[in-house]
Structures are given as structure tokens and as C-alpha cells.
Design a protein around this motif. Structure first.
Motif, PDB file in Angstrom:
ATOM      1  N   ARG A 274      -3.956  32.764 -12.133  1.00 14.18           N
ATOM      2  CA  ARG A 274      -3.970  33.555 -13.375  1.00 14.18           C
ATOM      3  C   ARG A 274      -4.956  32.971 -14.373  1.00 14.18           C
ATOM      4  O   ARG A 274      -5.711  33.693 -15.028  1.00 14.18           O
ATOM      5  CB  ARG A 274      -2.572  33.618 -13.967  1.00 14.18           C
ATOM      6  N   ALA A 280      -3.509  38.414 -17.312  1.00  8.92           N
ATOM      7  CA  ALA A 280      -2.304  38.356 -18.134  1.00  8.92           C
ATOM      8  C   ALA A 280      -1.104  38.021 -17.253  1.00  8.92           C
ATOM      9  O   ALA A 280      -1.111  38.251 -16.046  1.00  8.92           O
ATOM     10  CB  ALA A 280      -2.082  39.690 -18.843  1.00  8.92           C
ATOM     11  N   GLN A 307      -0.372  36.585 -25.137  1.00  4.39           N
ATOM     12  CA  GLN A 307      -1.270  36.657 -23.984  1.00  4.39           C
ATOM     13  C   GLN A 307      -2.702  36.322 -24.390  1.00  4.39           C
ATOM     14  O   GLN A 307      -3.425  35.636 -23.660  1.00  4.39           O
ATOM     15  CB  GLN A 307      -1.211  38.065 -23.374  1.00  4.39           C
ATOM     16  N   ALA A 312      -6.042  35.304 -22.024  1.00  3.21           N
ATOM     17  CA  ALA A 312      -6.241  36.595 -21.353  1.00  3.21           C
ATOM     18  C   ALA A 312      -7.125  37.499 -22.203  1.00  3.21           C
ATOM     19  O   ALA A 312      -7.030  37.506 -23.427  1.00  3.21           O
ATOM     20  CB  ALA A 312      -4.899  37.270 -21.082  1.00  3.21           C
ATOM     21  N   ILE A 317      -5.547  42.772 -20.412  1.00  2.00           N
ATOM     22  CA  ILE A 317      -4.135  42.973 -20.743  1.00  2.00           C
ATOM     23  C   ILE A 317      -3.789  44.457 -20.726  1.00  2.00           C
ATOM     24  O   ILE A 317      -2.796  44.872 -20.116  1.00  2.00           O
ATOM     25  CB  ILE A 317      -3.819  42.364 -22.126  1.00  2.00           C
TER      26      ILE A 317
END
Length: 627
Positions: A274, A280, A307, A312, A317
Motif C-alpha cells: 500500500r 488508500a 488517508q 495516499a 482515494i
């Protein structure tokens, strides 16, 4: 796939340890350069190809029956195996064992005489040309001049032209005659990602294969086998993230896996993937989705900020939020979609729960807002601000009626008083705030008791009461209009409301004048419809008299009067003063509506509300937060 030629040592025996179906070449020495996974595990036979079963079946039948065309056209997105398939085709066409046996086939259990050189793109009779850098007619002319000569050692001369759509118009035209009637020893394999740019005259001379994007579940299983062969510890959810990011491309997936292994120092974890991809958190995306659908703007903005602060990208997102919206819609329509192995447990479990609680209308509206707003976020100078405004728009979309609700409101307004008057029916389905309780309606009495007391309804958002049933007996002109609506003849109904100035009505006979712009055939059309609906003949005539105002005009006058009366009422003035920016959206006669017990106005004579009463929501049963 990467088409850079490479010289490699001979392949290890077929029973060597590693990934079943793949025979990666061993390193000649400890100092040999590292080979990326996309090249190390490149398919070397049709059995190694994943996700292209339809093409393999067709080619297998063609080779088995001897129906081998002179040219193939392979198309698909990047990384699905176009160039690799072309090389495997060249290997199958020239398959020959050391003892001289063998013939064109796609079943190649062992390496043949020409196999290794063909797969390494160094065979003299298999010419690979990149049309992106060789676009002119001179490059094609070299192929045409050389095609007349027989192959040096192989059975066929195979010409593999990658990104063929990049050739110039003159180069394509030079190919036409040779491609239509090539020598028996020549075969062509074209590969392209832009099939629409290839002239139809070329396409008609080729057998076309569309290579599919590889299914995420198949891609996850493929990556898992490679990790096992490489001895890399991996989490299933991390592979799902990589497969989703690859978008159906095997090469992209292997490149991302290579990067993830390096990023995690030999361990592929969810958080590492991630962070590497700037994605996200899927669990937090689902929390954001729930906050949006519940109408919790503060919670949705807090999730977005968390986030964003974690690294992110705002566009990523919102893309993930749109993807989850699409997933919930699929789960609602096709529950079997939850069996996809690429889904996480949270997506499968919570997505199924949302699918059972949300309507298609709510999901489709959220999807439209997200997809249209995503381009704004990507182009905005401050993407995070644009993303926040998009969430605001999404949360408050429940304030707006859908097109069918707006049309119903306009029609009901045109009918004026009586049954069917009011806004759109709230029973038609929830908006994006489908997980939240409905917004309240503040009811304020307008005067003393008795029949003269006409309560006023100040609504916080668009909504409506269910429409009444259409009367069967046509005793009034309004009954004819209602019957047209019941029969779903919207054209006649709208014409009766807006174009008819009634002069005289009795059952079986109607006389009216036409408004400006009305259809001259309205009288005849209405007579035919009434005969169909009632089973008797009606006399419908157009009069030269002026006639009364249309129903639509009368409804507009009544609506203006109701708004004016409501705006001048003392209690309404107090409400509007207490809530700056509030406006009167609708005024409805609620004398026949019994308010819920818990929201019943206080007994006694109505009067002015004090600031304390308004702050406490006296007479409504709600607090300031409800508005």
C-alpha cells in the motif's frame, strides 16, 4: 512483454524445481546479473499462457487440422502476452526435434532444435521488427525483398511486427499484395495495442485474436505460484492489491511484485504494498463509503484527511471509493460476484451488507457524482480541496430530487389542489443518505382551531406524500386529467393541464379553447382516448370563446398565494429568522395529516416562539442538528 533480445544459457531440465509449467534459465555463475520476474517467468509454450484459453483452443484446433493462416493479428492491452504469443507461434510453426521429426504444433513438451533461439529472439529465420521505430516504406521494402528467399534452417520464415499500427500509410499499402499472397514458406504475426488504427485492408488479410485482460483471481493465483517458486513470504491481500493495480496485465503485475519484494526485503506485506503504490487503506475506504451514505460529512472528511496525511493521493482515494461503489452495485445485482478471490474479507462482508441496505438509485447517483468529479480532482491545482468539495457534493446529493422526482413534482404542481398534489413520493427510493434517518418536516399551526385553521408545512428538503387514487367517475374535468395519468398517457395529460382553457364540461361532452402553441389535433385525440378508456363516445369540441385559465396557470397562482401567505405568517418569520439562509421550499395543506405522537406540536393556542423555544426545537420535536 519485454522484447529486448537476450542470450541465455541452455534451459534446465523440465523436472527442475520451481514453478510448474515454467522452466527459468539458471544463472551461469554467481555473478550473473539479476533477471526480473517478468523475463524469468515469461511463458515459453501455450500451456504457460494464463487467461487466454479461447485463443489457445482456436490455435490448437487450427494446428491439429492443418488450417494454418498466413497471418495473425494479435491485439490487447499492454502486458497480456501479444509478443510472447507471437514468439510461441513462431516456435510452434518451426518445431523440430533433433532426430528430424516433428511438425507445426502447439504441443511442445521438450525443447526443439530452434526453440531456444526463437524464444531469445536471435533466430535468423524469425525476424522481429518494432514498427514504432521502423515506420517507413523502406523498412517494409526490406521485408518484401527478403521474403522471396527460402528460410535458412527453419521450416518457415516468420515476421513478427510489434506495434504495427505505427506504420505509415505507404508502408501499409506496400504490405497489401505480399500479405494477401505470401510465399508458402512465410508467415506474419502482427501485434498492436491500437487495433482501430490498423487499416481494414490489413485486418481483412489476417486472422484476428483479441487477448483478454487477465482476471484478477487468475493473476493472484499466478503471482502466488511465482512467490512460492522464489521462496518469498507473501500475504494474500497484498497479492490482491498488486493484481488490482496491474489492471489485467501480467507484465505489470510481475513488475510490481518484483518491486514489492525489494521494498519489503523479501517479504510482501499489505502495508508495504500500500505504501509502495500510494494506495488508500481499503478498510478506511469502506468506512468513508459508510459515512457518505449515512450523510455524515464530518466523518467522511475526517477519513479523507487521514488517508491524505498517510500519503495516499486524493485521486486514488476517490477512485477506490468509486470502485467500492461499483462493487456494492455488482453485489446487489449479482450476489455471486462476492466469490471473486481478488476481494478482501472486508470488501466481501461489508459490501454484501451495503448491497442489502442500499437502493440502485442511491448507488448509481453516487457513481455518477464520483466519476464526473474525479476529472475535476485530477485537474485541480489543489487536489485535496477538490476532493473535499466532491465529498460535500456527494453527501448533500440527497437534498436534490432525481429527474423522475422533479418531473413528478412539476406535474403535481400543474394539477393544483386535490389528490396527487405535492412533491415526489419519498417511497420511490432513498438518495445517497440512504443509511441515515429521514430529515424532519417542521409543522407549525397557522391559527386558531376549527375549519379556518390552515396549518403550514415548512419542509427542510424535497419530498412528498403518496398520490391519491384516480376517481373512476368522470364528473369533473379534473377527473379526465386524472384518468389520463392513470392510463399513463403523459402526452394527453400534459396537454390537458397546459393547453386546455375549459368552456363547458359535462359527462360525455367537453368544450374548450386552445392555448397558444397547442396541438390542433388535441380534440380528436382526446375523443378517441376517452372512447377507449370509458367504452362510450364523447363529444369533444374546440370553442371560439376565451375559456377559463388552464389548470397549470391556476396551480401557479395558488402556489404563489400559498408561498406569500406562508412568508407573511409570524411563526414562519420566526423560524426563518432563527435559521439564516433557510427558504420556504414547499407549502402543503396538512389539516388531514395526523403528526406522529413523538413529534406532535404542543397543545394550546399557537403563538410566537421565543428564542429558547426555537433553540430547543419546541413544537417540532427536533434540535438544530436536524436542520
Amino acid at each position: 512483454m519485454d522484447d529486448t533480445p537476450s542470450v541465455e544459457p541452455a534451459a534446465e531440465p523440465a523436472d527442475a524445481p520451481g514453478l510448474p509449467g515454467f522452466v527459468p534459465a539458471p544463472r551461469a555463475a554467481a555473478t550473473a546479473p539479476y533477471r526480473v520476474l517478468a523475463r524469468k517467468y515469461r511463458p515459453r509454450s501455450f500451456e504457460d499462457l494464463i487467461g487466454q484459453e479461447a485463443m489457445v483452443r482456436t490455435l490448437s484446433n487450427a494446428f491439429d487440422t492443418g488450417r494454418i493462416p498466413q497471418a495473425w493479428m494479435l491485439t490487447g492491452v499492454r502486458g497480456v502476452g501479444k509478443t510472447t504469443t507471437a514468439r510461441i507461434l513462431a516456435r510452434g510453426l518451426n518445431y523440430e526435434l533433433p532426430d528430424g521429426s516433428g511438425g507445426p504444433t502447439i504441443h511442445m513438451p521438450v525443447l526443439g532444435v530452434h526453440c531456444e533461439a526463437i524464444m531469445e529472439s536471435r533466430h535468423v529465420d524469425v525476424l522481429e521488427m518494432d514498427a514504432a521505430s521502423h515506420t517507413g516504406i523502406d523498412d517494409v521494402r526490406q521485408i518484401i525483398d527478403g521474403i522471396r528467399y527460402a528460410p535458412t534452417s527453419a521450416r518457415y520464415k516468420v515476421y513478427i511486427i510489434d506495434e504495427v499500427h505505427m506504420l505509415s500509410e505507404k508502408a501499409f499499402n506496400a504490405f497489401l499484395k505480399t500479405l494477401e499472397e505470401p510465399p508458402p514458406h512465410a508467415k506474419f504475426v502482427f501485434a498492436t495495442t491500437e487495433i482501430r488504427k490498423v487499416p481494414v485492408t490489413i485486418l481483412s488479410r489476417c486472422q484476428r485474436f483479441d487477448l483478454r485482460r487477465i482476471d484478477p483471481g487468475v493473476l493472484v493465483a499466478h503471482l502466488d505460484r511465482i512467490c512460492a517458486a522464489e521462496g518469498v513470504a507473501v500475504e494474500d491481500e497484498a497479492l490482491a492489491l498488486i493484481a488490482r493495480a496491474a489492471e489485467g496485465s501480467a507484465r505489470d503485475a510481475l513488475s510490481l511484485l518484483d518491486q514489492a519484494i525489494a521494498h519489503g526485503a523479501g517479504h510482501v506485506g499489505v502495508e508495504a504494498v500500500r505504501a509502495m503504490l500510494g494506495l488508500a487503506d481499503r478498510a478506511r475506504i469502506i468506512d468513508m463509503f459508510e459515512a457518505v451514505m449515512r450523510g455524515d460529512l464530518a466523518g467522511a472528511l475526517a477519513e479523507l484527511k487521514w488517508q491524505y496525511d498517510s500519503g495516499a493521493d486524493p485521486a486514488v482515494i476517490l477512485t477506490d471509493l468509486a470502485s467500492f461503489t461499483h462493487l456494492v452495485t455488482r453485489l446487489k445485482l449479482v450476489p455471486e460476484a462476492g466469490k471473486d478471490p481478488a476481494l478482501t474479507d472486508a470488501e466481501r462482508r461489508r459490501g454484501g451488507d451495503f448491497a442489502g441496505r442500499l437502493s440502485i438509485r442511491a448507488l448509481s447517483r453516487a457513481w455518477q457524482i464520483l466519476t464526473k468529479g474525479l476529472s475535476e480532482v485530477q485537474a485541480a491545482p489543489r487536489p485535496i480541496a477538490a476532493a473535499e468539495m466532491l465529498l460535500v457534493r456527494l453527501v448533500y446529493a440527497a437534498e436534490l430530487p432525481t429527474p423522475d422526482e422533479a418531473l413528478r413534482q412539476l406535474r403535481d404542481g400543474g394539477l393544483g389542489g386535490g389528490a396527487g398534489q405535492g412533491g415526489a413520493s419519498a417511497a420511490s427510493g432513498p438518495g445517497p443518505q440512504a443509511l441515515a434517518r429521514p430529515r424532519p418536516m417542521l409543522a407549525i399551526s397557522s391559527g386558531g382551531g376549527g375549519a379556518a385553521a390552515a396549518p403550514i408545512a415548512v419542509r427542510a428538503e424535497a419530498g412528498a406524500q403518496p398520490q391519491g387514487q384516480t376517481a373512476v367517475r368522470l364528473a369533473r374535468f379534473e377527473d379526465v386529467v386524472a384518468l389520463a395519468g392513470e392510463k399513463r398517457d403523459i402526452g394527453i395529460k400534459m396537454a390537458l393541464e397546459r393547453d386546455v382553457r375549459l368552456v363547458h364540461f359535462e359527462e360525455g361532452q367537453i368544450e374548450f379553447a386552445l392555448a397558444d402553441g397547442a396541438s390542433k389535433s388535441l380534440a380528436g385525440d382526446l375523443a378517441r382516448r376517452l372512447q377507449e378508456w370509458t367504452g362510450r363516445r364523447w363529444v369533444v369540441a374546440v370553442s371560439s370563446q376565451e375559456g377559463a385559465p388552464t389548470l397549470h396557470e391556476m396551480a401557479q397562482v395558488r402556489a404563489e398565494e400559498r408561498l406569500s401567505d406562508a412568508a407573511s405568517h409570524a411563526l414562519v418569520k420566526a423560524v426563518l429568522a432563527r435559521f439564516p439562509g433557510a427558504t420556504i421550499v414547499d407549502v402543503r395543506d396538512v389539516r388531514q395529516e395526523e403528526p406522529p405522537a413523538e413529534h406532535a406540536p404542543p397543545s394550546g393556542e399557537p403563538g410566537e416562539l421565543s428564542d429558547a423555544d426555537l433553540a430547543a426545537g419546541a413544537g417540532s420535536g427536533y434540535t438544530d442538528d436536524d436542520f
